[in-house]
Design an enzyme around this catalytic site. Structure first.
Site, PDB file in Angstrom:
ATOM      1  N   ASN A  82       0.838  -1.195   0.000  1.00 35.95           N
ATOM      2  CA  ASN A  82       0.000   0.000   0.000  1.00 35.95           C
ATOM      3  C   ASN A  82       0.874   1.247   0.000  1.00 35.95           C
ATOM      4  OD1 ASN A  82      -2.874   0.144  -0.132  1.00 35.95           O
ATOM      5  ND2 ASN A  82      -2.989  -1.140   1.704  1.00 35.95           N
ATOM      6  N   ASP A 130      -3.006   2.691   4.796  1.00 38.64           N
ATOM      7  CA  ASP A 130      -3.533   2.349   3.482  1.00 38.64           C
ATOM      8  C   ASP A 130      -2.944   3.335   2.475  1.00 38.64           C
ATOM      9  OD1 ASP A 130      -5.204   1.396   1.333  1.00 38.64           O
ATOM     10  OD2 ASP A 130      -6.628   0.702   2.811  1.00 38.64           O
TER      11      ASP A 130
END
Length: 223
Positions: A82, A130
């Protein structure tokens, strides 16, 4: 990987890890040199869209040229790849969501490889890392998924600068847009959430717009 113009057909130009059917792609961003960098991971979504447990670090990072040639960037392995951000000084920042860590790398242009992995930010107690983006002042904005309910703004030396609270628990990625790139758009997920939770939290899975007081930088163009 495919190229697509709105309303037109998909045109496949690169295949990553074709021999590893248990893996899938996750994060992908155009790099400053015009190539496309993308990460892989063990598939965590079943055929019925139910979550699957990730049992090992199967993910790697790849660089794809405009002609479709894909090369591995590092021998490092990731649980969930990510975040892909290039700092003004040239270092590359990425994350492993399963480790609650963001890392930075030097880029060896001649070898077309990443250098030694260094910890950029780890063990932050609000959720997990993320997607991310960069602002014009060289700070990284990182979405804190899995209950984080916020954005973390991080300086180029890994120092936590500030937190922006969000009305959702799983913010997934962010990007600057709007006239002057002064609006920060944030996506969020409803993954794994029960019907009862969603009924009580109607903003889960929403798209949000924030005026953070700083501007973004133009995205790199592929090729």
């Amino acid at each position: 990987m495919a190229l697509w113009d709105f309303g037109g057909p998909y045109r496949t130009f690169a295949t990553i890890e074709a021999d590893r059917r248990g893996n899938r792609l996750n994060e992908g961003v155009v790099a400053p040199d015009g190539s496309f960098w993308v990460g892989t991971m063990a598939n965590n979504i079943g055929p019925d869209d139910a979550p699957m447990t990730i049992t090992g670090d199967e993910g790697r990072l790849y660089r794809v040229d405009a002609d479709g040639k894909a090369t591995s960037l590092s021998e490092d392995r990731f649980g969930i790849t990510n975040s892909m951000v290039w700092l003004p000084g040239g270092r590359f920042v990425t994350a492993d969501t399963t480790k609650n860590a963001l890392y930075s790398y030097a880029w060896d242009k001649e070898a077309a490889r990443l250098g030694k992995r260094l910890v950029f930010l780890a063990d932050f107690p609000r959720g997990l890392p993320d997607g991310s983006c960069l602002d014009a002042e060289g700070y990284v904005w990182n979405c804190r998924v899995v209950g984080g309910s916020c954005l973390a703004r991080i300086a180029s030396d890994g120092r936590l600068d500030r937190i922006v609270e969000l009305p959702c628990s799983w913010p997934t990625s962010c990007a600057f847009g709007g006239i002057g790139l002064d609006t920060l758009f944030v996506t969020s997920a409803r993954f794994t959430m029960s019907a009862e939770h969603l009924a009580a939290n109607p903003f889960e899975g929403g798209l949000f717009a924030i005026k953070p007081g700083v501007r973004g930088v133009p995205a790199n163009r592929f090729g």
